[in-house]
Design an enzyme around this catalytic site. Structure first.
Site, PDB file in Angstrom:
ATOM      1  N   GLU A 187      42.537  71.896 -14.442  1.00 38.11           N
ATOM      2  CA  GLU A 187      41.483  72.069 -13.442  1.00 38.11           C
ATOM      3  C   GLU A 187      41.913  73.139 -12.440  1.00 38.11           C
ATOM      4  O   GLU A 187      42.964  73.024 -11.812  1.00 38.11           O
ATOM      5  CB  GLU A 187      41.236  70.749 -12.699  1.00 38.11           C
TER       6      GLU A 187
ATOM      7  N   GLU B 227      37.647  58.426  -7.981  1.00 42.24           N
ATOM      8  CA  GLU B 227      36.806  59.522  -8.501  1.00 42.24           C
ATOM      9  C   GLU B 227      37.679  60.767  -8.466  1.00 42.24           C
ATOM     10  O   GLU B 227      37.975  61.294  -7.397  1.00 42.24           O
ATOM     11  CB  GLU B 227      35.562  59.687  -7.633  1.00 42.24           C
TER      12      GLU B 227
ATOM     13  N   CYS C 227      33.687  68.955  -8.245  1.00 43.04           N
ATOM     14  CA  CYS C 227      34.399  68.232  -9.304  1.00 43.04           C
ATOM     15  C   CYS C 227      33.620  68.232 -10.607  1.00 43.04           C
ATOM     16  O   CYS C 227      34.193  68.183 -11.682  1.00 43.04           O
ATOM     17  CB  CYS C 227      34.643  66.796  -8.868  1.00 43.04           C
TER      18      CYS C 227
ATOM     19  N   LYS D  12      39.965  58.323   5.940  1.00 43.39           N
ATOM     20  CA  LYS D  12      40.984  59.387   6.072  1.00 43.39           C
ATOM     21  C   LYS D  12      40.371  60.619   5.422  1.00 43.39           C
ATOM     22  O   LYS D  12      40.424  60.796   4.205  1.00 43.39           O
ATOM     23  CB  LYS D  12      42.261  58.950   5.345  1.00 43.39           C
TER      24      LYS D  12
HETATM   25  P1  NAD Z   1      43.647  65.632  -2.975  1.00 44.99           P
HETATM   26  O1  NAD Z   1      43.923  64.579  -3.986  1.00 44.99           O
HETATM   27  O2  NAD Z   1      44.688  66.626  -2.674  1.00 44.99           O
HETATM   28  O3  NAD Z   1      43.283  64.973  -1.574  1.00 44.99           O
HETATM   29  C1  NAD Z   1      42.236  64.037  -1.425  1.00 44.99           C
HETATM   30  C2  NAD Z   1      42.535  63.142  -0.246  1.00 44.99           C
HETATM   31  O4  NAD Z   1      43.674  62.341  -0.541  1.00 44.99           O
HETATM   32  C3  NAD Z   1      42.867  63.895   1.036  1.00 44.99           C
HETATM   33  O5  NAD Z   1      42.267  63.230   2.116  1.00 44.99           O
HETATM   34  C4  NAD Z   1      44.378  63.802   1.089  1.00 44.99           C
HETATM   35  O6  NAD Z   1      44.917  63.917   2.374  1.00 44.99           O
HETATM   36  C5  NAD Z   1      44.594  62.422   0.525  1.00 44.99           C
HETATM   37  N1  NAD Z   1      45.939  62.180  -0.015  1.00 44.99           N
HETATM   38  C6  NAD Z   1      46.760  63.061  -0.620  1.00 44.99           C
HETATM   39  N2  NAD Z   1      47.906  62.439  -1.005  1.00 44.99           N
HETATM   40  C7  NAD Z   1      47.798  61.148  -0.631  1.00 44.99           C
HETATM   41  C8  NAD Z   1      48.650  60.012  -0.728  1.00 44.99           C
HETATM   42  N3  NAD Z   1      49.854  60.076  -1.299  1.00 44.99           N
HETATM   43  N4  NAD Z   1      48.206  58.835  -0.230  1.00 44.99           N
HETATM   44  C9  NAD Z   1      46.995  58.741   0.337  1.00 44.99           C
HETATM   45  N5  NAD Z   1      46.146  59.789   0.478  1.00 44.99           N
HETATM   46  C10 NAD Z   1      46.536  60.977  -0.003  1.00 44.99           C
HETATM   47  O7  NAD Z   1      42.283  66.329  -3.438  1.00 44.99           O
HETATM   48  P2  NAD Z   1      41.557  67.575  -2.749  1.00 44.99           P
HETATM   49  O8  NAD Z   1      42.363  68.781  -3.035  1.00 44.99           O
HETATM   50  O9  NAD Z   1      41.213  67.236  -1.348  1.00 44.99           O
HETATM   51  O10 NAD Z   1      40.194  67.623  -3.564  1.00 44.99           O
HETATM   52  C11 NAD Z   1      40.028  68.306  -4.766  1.00 44.99           C
HETATM   53  C12 NAD Z   1      40.125  67.350  -5.938  1.00 44.99           C
HETATM   54  O11 NAD Z   1      39.157  66.324  -5.790  1.00 44.99           O
HETATM   55  C13 NAD Z   1      39.826  67.986  -7.275  1.00 44.99           C
HETATM   56  O12 NAD Z   1      40.724  67.510  -8.233  1.00 44.99           O
HETATM   57  C14 NAD Z   1      38.419  67.492  -7.587  1.00 44.99           C
HETATM   58  O13 NAD Z   1      38.086  67.462  -8.954  1.00 44.99           O
HETATM   59  C15 NAD Z   1      38.450  66.136  -6.998  1.00 44.99           C
HETATM   60  N6  NAD Z   1      37.109  65.646  -6.731  1.00 44.99           N
HETATM   61  C16 NAD Z   1      36.594  64.646  -7.510  1.00 44.99           C
HETATM   62  C17 NAD Z   1      35.306  64.192  -7.296  1.00 44.99           C
HETATM   63  C18 NAD Z   1      34.713  63.092  -8.138  1.00 44.99           C
HETATM   64  O14 NAD Z   1      33.714  62.531  -7.738  1.00 44.99           O
HETATM   65  N7  NAD Z   1      35.284  62.753  -9.274  1.00 44.99           N
HETATM   66  C19 NAD Z   1      34.529  64.750  -6.260  1.00 44.99           C
HETATM   67  C20 NAD Z   1      35.091  65.765  -5.497  1.00 44.99           C
HETATM   68  C21 NAD Z   1      36.383  66.201  -5.722  1.00 44.99           C
END
Ligand code: NAD
Length: 486
Positions: free
Chosen positions: A390, A254, A288, A178
């Protein structure tokens, strides 16, 4: 008008509901295409296809055959490099210069990096003494977990998705991906590549949509998903953890970070400036591992701030195709509003704006895009929200410190624990401070330097579990002990 369809059982499909949503280019907010949103029936079909693939030719392949197929996938991504590059840069707005060095080559490499680990990692074996003197032989056997749900974010779409799909498939699992609703293109394109390379149907599936009440929630709730690997925000990670608790499915999370950069007076200042320019501003700050809190030892504080400011003011903003551009827009209008709300908050909280803080003038053709200025602040209190939350934008706060103990305390005073970047030429101090950081990854005199054999993941609210190298084996396989009485 381009259409982004779900990829289920080797075919591109629309949704029974007919629901679509827009995919827009953050450079100028123009419409790129319509994305077909997967509902419960499509998610169920994708999970069923993955489950069936485990019982079909894929499940019967030897490890060597699987690895050879994944090698082909990596090669084919590289052959179609320009299409992947164009798709990624249209979805994210990031400069070709960055995506052609990081996103696409590393996205492809993720299909090769894990094979060597898998081929060379031994399983454990123990001979047990028994009263009859003959003993028993114990050995570890790893089998695939089954259907893995891969939920990925928008900041490095192909790279972060294949970072999970590569090892998952190498270990013999089938996946349902997804991708983020903001960046559907490269995951969809990868479906074409899977078919071209002869990856059996159902092994790689893609469902498009959002989180709550959409593809993300339907996928994580599906009982035939055996494990869930997620990269994204901490709050979303908590929701996914709750979903995974039903049926005790394994998770790898992550999540977010608010990472410190620590600059000691004995550093090589040129290196520290160059590294901090990257750690705070590359990919428009949407990494991130990026450093939004910079601590600089007092004797070099003023010089550091002045030089970082000068570096930032030389960054060239512009369209992805321009090879001289360093810096693109944020990923979306929504994210732009979030980042700008923190720019306003910083001023309300009493920051000194060293540079930036607003929206750049990009000209009529681009002003509708998700542009923000790279920004540096000083002067905020340690409990300011801007220093603790963040932001995920091209910005950092710089604060002076006086002692090593003080900066360790400051750096660790956060609910997050993803990474830290430490700049010093004193190697004893380097290891002392690195080991004192409550993080998953501590860099010394570098940032984002990744050896894919090493552990990757976060401490505290930055995640659960480690992926990479042998650590990925823990998540993507089920370890069984076989005990043979001799
Ligand atoms: P997000 O959590 O909004 O979304 C990530 C994914 O989760 C998307 O595909 C989204 O559609 C899905 N999602 C959202 N709600 C959900 C639910 N209830 N059930 C299932 N899936 C759901 O994150 P984002 O805005 O896409 O990305 C930015 C964030 O990601 C930042 O916090 C960043 O730090 C983090 N990040 C972490 C790493 C790491 O390796 N630790 C790497 C990259 C980004």
């Amino acid at each position: 008008m381009k259409e982004f369809k779900n990829f289920i059982n080797g075919e591109f499909v629309t949704s029974a509901s007919g629901k679509t949503f827009e995919n827009r280019n953050p450079v100028d907010n123009s419409l790129l295409g319509q994305v077909h949103e997967a509902g419960e029936p499509e998610v169920a079909a994708a999970v069923a296809a993955a489950k069936a693939a485990m019982k079909g030719p894929w499940g019967k392949m030897t490890q060597a055959q699987r690895i050879a197929l994944l090698d082909k996938v990596a090669d084919r991504i590289n052959e179609r490099f320009d299409e992947f590059l164009d798709a990624e840069c249209k979805d994210t707005g990031k400069p070709h210069k960055i995506a052609s060095h990081i996103d696409i080559p590393r996205g492809a490499a993720n299909f090769k990096a894990f094979s060597e680990t898998l081929a060379n990692h031994p399983t454990e074996a123990y001979k047990l003494d028994t009263p009859d003197g003959r003993g028993a032989l114990n050995y570890g056997h790893r089998s695939p977990k089954g259907v893995i749900a891969v939920i990925s974010p928008w900041n490095l779409p192909l790279l972060l998705m294949t970072w999970k799909v590569g090892p998952a498939l190498a270990c013999g699992n089938a996946v349902v991906v997804k991708p983020s609703e903001e960046t559907p293109a490269t995951a969809t394109l990868l479906g074409e590549v899977m078919n071209e390379c002869g990856v059996p149907e159902g092994v790689y599936n893609v469902v498009h949509g959002f989180g709550p009440d959409s593809a993300g929630a339907f996928l994580t709730a599906h009982p035939d998903v055996n494990a869930i690997t997620f990269t994204g925000e901490t709050r979303t990670g908590e929701t996914i953890m709750r979903a995974a608790s039903v049926g005790l499915r394994n998770i790898s999370l992550e999540c977010g970070g608010k990472n410190p950069g620590i600059v000691f007076a004995d550093c090589d200042l040129d290196k520290a400036i160059e590294g901090t320019m990257r750690s705070a501003f590359v990919n428009c700050g949407q990494v991130c591992l990026g450093t939004e809190r910079i601590y600089v030892e007092r004797p070099i504080f003023d010089e550091f701030v002045a030089r970082l400011k000068a570096g930032v003011e030389q960054l060239k903003l512009g369209v992805p195709e321009d090879a001289s551009v360093d810096f693109g827009p944020l990923v979306s209008q929504e994210h732009k509003e979030k980042v700008l709300s923190y720019y306003r908050l910083a001023v309300e909280e009493g920051a000194t704006v060293v540079t930036g803080g607003g929206v750049p003038e990009m000209g009529d053709a681009l002003n509708a895009g998700a542009w923000v200025e790279p920004t540096i602040w000083t002067g905020l209190a340690d409990d300011a929200r801007v220093v603790n939350e963040e932001i995920f934008g091209p910005c950092c706060h710089i604060r002076p410190f006086d002692t090593e103990d003080e900066v360790i305390e400051l750096a660790n005073d956060t609910k997050y624990g993803l990474s830290a970047a430490i700049w010093t030429e004193n190697s004893s101090r380097a290891s002392r401070v690195a080991e004192a950081m409550d993080v998953g990854i501590a860099w010394v005199n570098s940032w984002f330097l990744r050896d894919l054999r090493t552990a990757f993941g976060g401490a505290k609210e930055s995640g659960i579990g480690r992926e990479g190298g042998v650590h990925g084996l823990e998540f993507y396989t089920e370890l069984k002990n076989v005990c043979i009485k001799l």
